[in-house]
Scaffold this motif. Sequence first.
Motif, PDB file in Angstrom:
ATOM      1  N   LEU A 268       0.828  -1.210   0.000  1.00 17.95           N
ATOM      2  CA  LEU A 268       0.000   0.000   0.000  1.00 17.95           C
ATOM      3  C   LEU A 268       0.861   1.259   0.000  1.00 17.95           C
ATOM      4  CD1 LEU A 268      -2.968   1.206   0.414  1.00 17.95           C
ATOM      5  CD2 LEU A 268      -2.313   1.363   2.833  1.00 17.95           C
ATOM      6  N   CYS A 294      -6.637   5.513  -0.875  1.00 20.12           N
ATOM      7  CA  CYS A 294      -5.492   4.661  -1.238  1.00 20.12           C
ATOM      8  C   CYS A 294      -5.802   3.190  -0.948  1.00 20.12           C
ATOM      9  CB  CYS A 294      -4.229   5.108  -0.507  1.00 20.12           C
ATOM     10  SG  CYS A 294      -3.571   6.696  -1.093  1.00 20.12           S
ATOM     11  N   CYS A 295      -6.489   2.925   0.160  1.00 18.36           N
ATOM     12  CA  CYS A 295      -6.898   1.546   0.474  1.00 18.36           C
ATOM     13  C   CYS A 295      -7.939   1.051  -0.538  1.00 18.36           C
ATOM     14  CB  CYS A 295      -7.466   1.464   1.887  1.00 18.36           C
ATOM     15  SG  CYS A 295      -6.251   1.750   3.200  1.00 18.36           S
ATOM     16  N   HIS A 298      -6.126   0.147  -3.704  1.00 16.80           N
ATOM     17  CA  HIS A 298      -5.442  -1.137  -3.471  1.00 16.80           C
ATOM     18  C   HIS A 298      -6.420  -2.290  -3.710  1.00 16.80           C
ATOM     19  CE1 HIS A 298      -2.720  -3.894  -1.137  1.00 16.80           C
ATOM     20  NE2 HIS A 298      -3.877  -4.462  -0.826  1.00 16.80           N
TER      21      HIS A 298
END
Length: 348
Positions: A268, A294-295, A298
């Motif tokens: 990550l 961002c998660c 991912h």
Amino acid sequence: MVKCLLIPSNEEEGFKYFFRVAKKTFDYICSLVREDLVSRPPSGLINIEGRLLSVEKQVAIALRRLASGESQVSVGASFGVGQSTVSQVTWRFIEALEERAKHHLKWPNSDRMEQIKLKFEALFGLPNCCGAIDSTHIIMTLPAVETSDDWCDQESNYSMFLQGIVDHEMRFLDIVTGWPGGMSVSRLLKCSGFFRLCEAGDRLNGSIRTLSEGLETREFIIGGGAYPLLPWLITPYENNNLSSSMCTNFNAKHEDARSLGVRAFSQLKGSWRILNKVMWRPDKRKLPSIILVCCLLHNIIIDNGDQLHPDVALSGHHDSGYGEQCCKQIDPMGETVRETLAKYLLQK
């Protein structure tokens, strides 16, 4: 198609390295946010040629800002736009994806959880295991007027915590962020909604698994020594308690599975380098949204059958420079679950 600014030996690979996603995933992300980015375009979103930025170019700018962690000036120069445009575009993208991609980060339903448990058992021998938990610091710089001991962590950095639970594919199943990095990991856990749900019996409450005669175990997740040993959160035996082969064998299996959480955070923070650089005076109300997006990105990569780019993962630990915390809290029922698992693994 947004042209990659690197000189790739393979155009698709160059695109993926630059934006962290394959072209098909890029197109999917555009489809998620298109309506939001088209419906309310600020008048300032134009390039040096005076043209309104397309949705594709807006997404490209935002992804590159998140992926590289480079300054807004540097990212803007790559796309022929100014710093303020990069700032506007990135934040509008974050707001849109946070709303439109919620379905990519949610706790699995019972059918999906059964698949996850089967995979954990096949890979690591751990029956009824539902995931691995870990946490990391997102370092930031705060203005002097906002400095606080709460935000100053054990390494004298100002930081915000991110805790995540991942499955066998390193997909995030649950995250919590927004809490000061000066907290202990165990305190962070207890401030999370996940902890409250588990303690109330509303999560990790699936069927009991019969292992062998006299041995059975409930659903659980695994975590490192910074976490408390609980009936639903199983930590390793302490090193000074490794006199038996049963404990040593359990710790080895546990560490193999727990490494999924470590690797997920290394991926990550390596993929979305904005999380691995010192955030310059971020708005503490906005930073959790940046982290969440961002998660989500991912997970979108995994969910779309795309590949996480191994070359961009951090080469070291995701919390480099931080000493490992140790929690001494041991729940007797947690001890019983751990011993049951250790006995079972030794029999196999």
